[in-house]
Scaffold this motif. Structure first.
Motif, PDB file in Angstrom:
ATOM      1  N   UNK A 264      -9.965  -5.204   6.906  1.00 22.70           N
ATOM      2  CA  UNK A 264     -10.720  -4.231   6.100  1.00 22.70           C
ATOM      3  C   UNK A 264      -9.898  -3.738   4.912  1.00 22.70           C
ATOM      4  N   UNK A 265      -8.616  -3.571   5.141  1.00 21.92           N
ATOM      5  CA  UNK A 265      -7.743  -3.157   4.052  1.00 21.92           C
ATOM      6  C   UNK A 265      -7.690  -4.234   2.975  1.00 21.92           C
ATOM      7  N   UNK A 266      -7.535  -5.490   3.386  1.00 24.36           N
ATOM      8  CA  UNK A 266      -7.463  -6.600   2.439  1.00 24.36           C
ATOM      9  C   UNK A 266      -8.765  -6.725   1.659  1.00 24.36           C
ATOM     10  N   UNK A 267      -9.885  -6.460   2.332  1.00 26.92           N
ATOM     11  CA  UNK A 267     -11.197  -6.559   1.684  1.00 26.92           C
ATOM     12  C   UNK A 267     -11.500  -5.358   0.790  1.00 26.92           C
ATOM     13  N   UNK A 268     -10.628  -4.362   0.784  1.00 28.19           N
ATOM     14  CA  UNK A 268     -10.841  -3.200  -0.065  1.00 28.19           C
ATOM     15  C   UNK A 268     -11.825  -2.201   0.497  1.00 28.19           C
ATOM     16  N   UNK A 269     -12.091  -2.266   1.798  1.00 29.74           N
ATOM     17  CA  UNK A 269     -13.066  -1.370   2.412  1.00 29.74           C
ATOM     18  C   UNK A 269     -12.473  -0.014   2.785  1.00 29.74           C
ATOM     19  N   UNK A 270     -11.150   0.054   2.851  1.00 28.66           N
ATOM     20  CA  UNK A 270     -10.472   1.310   3.172  1.00 28.66           C
ATOM     21  C   UNK A 270      -9.591   1.684   1.996  1.00 28.66           C
ATOM     22  N   UNK A 271      -9.763   2.885   1.476  1.00 31.15           N
ATOM     23  CA  UNK A 271      -9.100   3.304   0.250  1.00 31.15           C
ATOM     24  C   UNK A 271      -7.798   4.046   0.524  1.00 31.15           C
ATOM     25  N   UNK A 272      -6.827   3.946  -0.394  1.00 27.63           N
ATOM     26  CA  UNK A 272      -5.575   4.690  -0.234  1.00 27.63           C
ATOM     27  C   UNK A 272      -5.831   6.180  -0.062  1.00 27.63           C
ATOM     28  N   UNK A 273      -5.185   6.769   0.932  1.00 29.50           N
ATOM     29  CA  UNK A 273      -5.313   8.195   1.177  1.00 29.50           C
ATOM     30  C   UNK A 273      -6.501   8.594   2.020  1.00 29.50           C
ATOM     31  N   UNK A 274      -7.410   7.652   2.305  1.00 30.70           N
ATOM     32  CA  UNK A 274      -8.602   7.989   3.095  1.00 30.70           C
ATOM     33  C   UNK A 274      -8.204   8.348   4.524  1.00 30.70           C
ATOM     34  N   UNK A 275      -8.791   9.421   5.044  1.00 33.36           N
ATOM     35  CA  UNK A 275      -8.506   9.829   6.417  1.00 33.36           C
ATOM     36  C   UNK A 275      -9.279   8.936   7.380  1.00 33.36           C
ATOM     37  N   UNK A 276      -8.623   8.519   8.451  1.00 35.65           N
ATOM     38  CA  UNK A 276      -9.233   7.649   9.455  1.00 35.65           C
ATOM     39  C   UNK A 276      -9.602   8.483  10.678  1.00 35.65           C
ATOM     40  N   UNK A 277     -10.870   8.535  10.982  1.00 34.49           N
ATOM     41  CA  UNK A 277     -11.359   9.336  12.104  1.00 34.49           C
ATOM     42  C   UNK A 277     -11.209   8.578  13.413  1.00 34.49           C
TER      43      UNK A 277
END
Length: 212
Positions: free
Chosen positions: A14-27
């Motif tokens: 997901x990170x490689x695909x750009x689905x999770x943004x820098x600084x985004x909180x993960x629930x």
């Protein structure tokens, strides 16, 4: 352990695909429900991702996606030059994974024409992942996927995706053409120049955006 490894891989993808943004909180609650895993399993996956530099654990605030610094960018590109150029220079002729590189270039060209720069970035990640797969080393591939995930976060941090990706659609094709022509050394030299230019662009984008 298998569940944790699978979860780490899925989150890295997901990170490689750009689905999770820098600084985004993960629930924890939301992700545990989505992946149908226990919160303990998720926390172990977060621990591994933290060791890989992909997430940050903030006391009393939970886990967030990492935000690469300027120093991180410099180190990422140092690793890329060592790994990618070496793999390409020593790659066997007519490796079947060159087809994956070609497909990635075609996806990027189509996405660039539609000005879908997030997809162009994903296709670029696929191209470089396929390039390293010319090594036929599962261990090297696992390590490099982590580098690609950090790289994607660096790209997303500055948001200038067209500026970062547009010049390299054509240059990916040029590197591939050089390799397919049988000149692995020339392709590796071309890639080394390419990576130097890319690093300068990312660092320049960081400076313009006022990022550290």
């Amino acid at each position: 352990m298998a569940y944790e490894s699978s979860l780490v891989n899925q989150l890295t993808d997901r990170l490689i695909a750009g689905e999770l943004r820098p600084g985004a909180r993960l629930s924890e609650t939301a992700l545990a429900k989505e992946f149908d895993v226990s919160r303990n399993t998720l926390r172990e996956a977060f621990r591994v991702l933290g060791e890989q530099g992909l997430v940050n654990h903030i006391p009393h605030r939970g886990v967030s996606v990492a935000s690469p610094s300027t120093a991180d960018v410099i180190d990422i590109y140092r690793v890329r030059r060592h790994v990618e150029c070496s793999v390409l220079e020593n790659a066997p002729k007519n490796h079947p994974h060159a087809d994956r590189m070609r497909e990635a270039v075609e996806v990027a060209e189509t996405a660039a024409a539609a000005e879908d720069w997030l997809l162009v970035g994903t296709a670029n990640m696929t191209f470089h992942n396929a390039l390293v797969s010319l090594s036929d080393s599962a261990r090297l591939m696992r390590t490099f996927e982590n580098v690609l995930a950090e790289l994607r976060l660096a790209f997303l941090k500055v948001e200038f995706l067209d500026f970062l990706h547009a010049p390299f659609v054509v240059r990916n094709q040029e590197v591939l053409d050089a390799y397919l022509s049988g000149s692995s050394r020339a392709a590796a030299e071309m890639l080394g120049t390419y990576l130097g230019d890319s690093e300068r662009q990312v660092l320049g984008a960081y400076a313009r955006a006022g990022k550290d």
